[in-house]
Design an enzyme around this catalytic site. Structure first.
Site, PDB file in Angstrom:
ATOM      1  N   ALA A 179       0.817  -1.217   0.000  1.00 20.67           N
ATOM      2  CA  ALA A 179       0.000   0.000   0.000  1.00 20.67           C
ATOM      3  C   ALA A 179       0.850   1.266   0.000  1.00 20.67           C
ATOM      4  O   ALA A 179       0.471   2.272  -0.592  1.00 20.67           O
ATOM      5  CB  ALA A 179      -0.931  -0.009   1.212  1.00 20.67           C
ATOM      6  N   VAL A 188      -5.022  -3.224   4.125  1.00 20.57           N
ATOM      7  CA  VAL A 188      -4.164  -2.997   5.282  1.00 20.57           C
ATOM      8  C   VAL A 188      -4.948  -3.444   6.511  1.00 20.57           C
ATOM      9  O   VAL A 188      -6.019  -2.918   6.800  1.00 20.57           O
ATOM     10  CB  VAL A 188      -3.756  -1.514   5.404  1.00 20.57           C
ATOM     11  CG1 VAL A 188      -2.850  -1.311   6.608  1.00 20.57           C
ATOM     12  CG2 VAL A 188      -3.065  -1.036   4.128  1.00 20.57           C
ATOM     13  N   ILE A 189      -4.402  -4.431   7.196  1.00 22.66           N
ATOM     14  CA  ILE A 189      -5.090  -5.016   8.349  1.00 22.66           C
ATOM     15  C   ILE A 189      -4.319  -4.677   9.618  1.00 22.66           C
ATOM     16  O   ILE A 189      -3.102  -4.888   9.692  1.00 22.66           O
ATOM     17  CB  ILE A 189      -5.236  -6.543   8.173  1.00 22.66           C
ATOM     18  CG1 ILE A 189      -5.995  -6.819   6.867  1.00 22.66           C
ATOM     19  CG2 ILE A 189      -5.941  -7.168   9.366  1.00 22.66           C
ATOM     20  CD1 ILE A 189      -5.938  -8.249   6.405  1.00 22.66           C
ATOM     21  N   HIS A 197       1.267   0.511  13.127  1.00 23.96           N
ATOM     22  CA  HIS A 197       1.800   0.605  11.759  1.00 23.96           C
ATOM     23  C   HIS A 197       0.692   0.766  10.713  1.00 23.96           C
ATOM     24  O   HIS A 197       0.808   1.571   9.797  1.00 23.96           O
ATOM     25  CB  HIS A 197       2.655  -0.631  11.458  1.00 23.96           C
ATOM     26  CG  HIS A 197       3.331  -0.593  10.135  1.00 23.96           C
ATOM     27  ND1 HIS A 197       4.372   0.246   9.865  1.00 23.96           N
ATOM     28  CD2 HIS A 197       3.096  -1.303   8.992  1.00 23.96           C
ATOM     29  CE1 HIS A 197       4.770   0.069   8.605  1.00 23.96           C
ATOM     30  NE2 HIS A 197       4.005  -0.872   8.068  1.00 23.96           N
TER      31      HIS A 197
END
Length: 153
Positions: free
Chosen positions: A56, A81-82, A88
Protein backbone atom coordinates in the site's frame (compact mmCIF):
# COMPACT_ATOMS: atom_id res chain seq x y z
CA UNK A 1 -31.70 25.69 -9.81
CA UNK A 2 -29.17 24.06 -12.14
CA UNK A 3 -27.99 20.65 -10.98
CA UNK A 4 -24.89 18.89 -12.26
CA UNK A 5 -24.59 15.20 -11.54
CA UNK A 6 -22.49 12.36 -12.85
CA UNK A 7 -23.72 9.07 -14.18
CA UNK A 8 -22.41 5.54 -14.12
CA UNK A 9 -21.50 5.31 -17.80
CA UNK A 10 -17.92 4.14 -18.40
CA UNK A 11 -18.27 4.11 -22.20
CA UNK A 12 -15.07 5.46 -23.73
CA UNK A 13 -13.31 5.94 -20.39
CA UNK A 14 -9.79 4.76 -19.67
CA UNK A 15 -8.83 3.91 -16.11
CA UNK A 16 -5.89 2.45 -14.25
CA UNK A 17 -6.00 0.13 -11.26
CA UNK A 18 -2.93 0.28 -9.04
CA UNK A 19 -2.99 -2.75 -6.80
CA UNK A 20 -0.87 -3.88 -3.88
CA UNK A 21 0.50 -7.43 -3.97
CA UNK A 22 0.61 -7.50 -0.17
CA UNK A 23 -2.48 -9.27 1.18
CA UNK A 24 -3.17 -10.57 -2.33
CA UNK A 25 -5.88 -12.88 -1.01
CA UNK A 26 -7.94 -9.68 -0.58
CA UNK A 27 -6.56 -7.45 -3.31
CA UNK A 28 -7.27 -9.97 -6.07
CA UNK A 29 -10.94 -9.88 -5.06
CA UNK A 30 -10.83 -6.07 -5.20
CA UNK A 31 -9.39 -6.23 -8.73
CA UNK A 32 -12.18 -8.58 -9.82
CA UNK A 33 -14.80 -6.27 -8.35
CA UNK A 34 -13.26 -3.19 -9.99
CA UNK A 35 -13.01 -4.81 -13.42
CA UNK A 36 -16.56 -6.16 -13.17
CA UNK A 37 -17.91 -2.71 -12.27
CA UNK A 38 -16.03 -1.03 -15.13
CA UNK A 39 -17.27 -3.50 -17.76
CA UNK A 40 -20.85 -3.64 -16.43
CA UNK A 41 -21.05 0.12 -16.76
CA UNK A 42 -19.99 0.16 -20.41
CA UNK A 43 -16.20 0.25 -20.18
CA UNK A 44 -14.03 -2.00 -22.31
CA UNK A 45 -11.66 -4.33 -20.51
CA UNK A 46 -8.93 -3.19 -22.94
CA UNK A 47 -9.34 0.37 -21.53
CA UNK A 48 -8.49 -0.80 -18.03
CA UNK A 49 -4.79 -0.92 -17.11
CA UNK A 50 -3.63 -2.99 -14.14
CA UNK A 51 -0.39 -1.96 -12.42
CA UNK A 52 0.96 -4.00 -9.51
CA UNK A 53 3.10 -2.65 -6.68
CA UNK A 54 4.57 -4.37 -3.60
CA UNK A 55 2.38 -2.80 -0.90
CA UNK A 56 0.00 0.00 0.00
CA UNK A 57 2.85 2.40 0.71
CA UNK A 58 3.89 2.26 -2.96
CA UNK A 59 0.42 3.04 -4.31
CA UNK A 60 0.67 6.87 -4.24
CA UNK A 61 3.92 7.16 -6.21
CA UNK A 62 2.63 4.97 -9.02
CA UNK A 63 -0.81 6.62 -8.92
CA UNK A 64 0.87 10.01 -9.22
CA UNK A 65 2.86 8.93 -12.29
CA UNK A 66 -0.27 7.55 -13.97
CA UNK A 67 -2.37 10.62 -13.19
CA UNK A 68 0.34 13.05 -14.31
CA UNK A 69 0.88 11.20 -17.62
CA UNK A 70 -2.61 12.19 -18.76
CA UNK A 71 -3.39 8.84 -20.39
CA UNK A 72 -6.23 7.80 -18.07
CA UNK A 73 -9.44 9.44 -16.90
CA UNK A 74 -9.05 8.10 -13.36
CA UNK A 75 -6.75 6.05 -11.15
CA UNK A 76 -8.07 3.59 -8.58
CA UNK A 77 -5.76 2.47 -5.77
CA UNK A 78 -6.54 -0.99 -4.37
CA UNK A 79 -4.97 -2.54 -1.30
CA UNK A 80 -5.68 -4.18 2.02
CA UNK A 81 -4.16 -3.00 5.28
CA UNK A 82 -5.09 -5.02 8.35
CA UNK A 83 -4.43 -3.76 11.86
CA UNK A 84 -1.84 -5.72 13.81
CA UNK A 85 -0.41 -5.37 17.29
CA UNK A 86 1.32 -2.06 16.48
CA UNK A 87 0.04 1.26 15.09
CA UNK A 88 1.80 0.61 11.76
CA UNK A 89 -1.49 0.09 9.86
CA UNK A 90 -2.87 3.43 11.06
CA UNK A 91 0.27 5.19 9.89
CA UNK A 92 0.11 3.60 6.43
CA UNK A 93 -3.64 4.19 6.02
CA UNK A 94 -3.45 7.86 6.94
CA UNK A 95 -0.34 8.61 4.93
CA UNK A 96 -1.58 6.83 1.81
CA UNK A 97 -5.07 8.37 2.01
CA UNK A 98 -3.65 11.91 2.26
CA UNK A 99 -1.21 11.28 -0.59
CA UNK A 100 -3.91 9.93 -2.91
CA UNK A 101 -6.16 12.92 -2.21
CA UNK A 102 -3.28 15.32 -2.88
CA UNK A 103 -2.48 13.64 -6.19
CA UNK A 104 -6.07 14.07 -7.34
CA UNK A 105 -6.08 17.74 -6.36
CA UNK A 106 -2.66 18.43 -7.90
CA UNK A 107 -3.31 16.69 -11.22
CA UNK A 108 -7.06 17.19 -11.66
CA UNK A 109 -7.39 13.45 -12.32
CA UNK A 110 -9.70 11.55 -9.96
CA UNK A 111 -7.65 9.21 -7.76
CA UNK A 112 -9.91 6.92 -5.77
CA UNK A 113 -8.98 5.18 -2.55
CA UNK A 114 -10.15 1.56 -2.73
CA UNK A 115 -7.98 0.37 0.11
CA UNK A 116 -9.58 -1.94 2.65
CA UNK A 117 -8.66 -0.69 6.12
CA UNK A 118 -9.65 -3.43 8.54
CA UNK A 119 -9.16 -4.15 12.20
CA UNK A 120 -9.06 -7.91 11.58
CA UNK A 121 -9.26 -10.62 8.93
CA UNK A 122 -13.04 -10.94 9.23
CA UNK A 123 -13.55 -7.25 8.43
CA UNK A 124 -11.18 -7.50 5.47
CA UNK A 125 -13.07 -10.50 4.08
CA UNK A 126 -16.37 -8.62 4.45
CA UNK A 127 -15.05 -5.62 2.49
CA UNK A 128 -13.43 -7.66 -0.28
CA UNK A 129 -16.58 -9.19 -1.65
CA UNK A 130 -18.94 -10.55 0.99
CA UNK A 131 -21.26 -8.82 3.52
CA UNK A 132 -19.96 -5.27 3.11
CA UNK A 133 -19.68 -5.47 -0.68
CA UNK A 134 -16.45 -4.98 -2.57
CA UNK A 135 -14.33 -1.84 -2.11
CA UNK A 136 -12.89 -2.35 -5.61
CA UNK A 137 -16.36 -2.16 -7.12
CA UNK A 138 -17.29 0.83 -4.93
CA UNK A 139 -14.15 2.80 -5.78
CA UNK A 140 -14.60 2.12 -9.50
CA UNK A 141 -18.23 3.23 -9.44
CA UNK A 142 -17.16 6.42 -7.64
CA UNK A 143 -14.40 6.96 -10.22
CA UNK A 144 -16.83 6.62 -13.14
CA UNK A 145 -19.29 9.04 -11.58
CA UNK A 146 -16.59 11.55 -10.61
CA UNK A 147 -15.10 11.56 -14.12
CA UNK A 148 -18.55 12.22 -15.55
CA UNK A 149 -19.23 15.04 -13.07
CA UNK A 150 -15.93 16.69 -14.00
CA UNK A 151 -16.76 16.38 -17.70
CA UNK A 152 -20.12 18.04 -17.07
CA UNK A 153 -18.60 21.02 -15.24
Amino acid sequence: MKEIAGNLDATGLKMALVVSRFNSFFTEQLVKGAADCFVRHGGKEADLTLVRVPGANELPQVAQRLAAAGQVDAVIALGAVIQGATPHADLINGTVARALAKIALDTGVPVLNGIVCALNLEQAIERAGTKQGNKGWDATAAAIETVNVLKAL
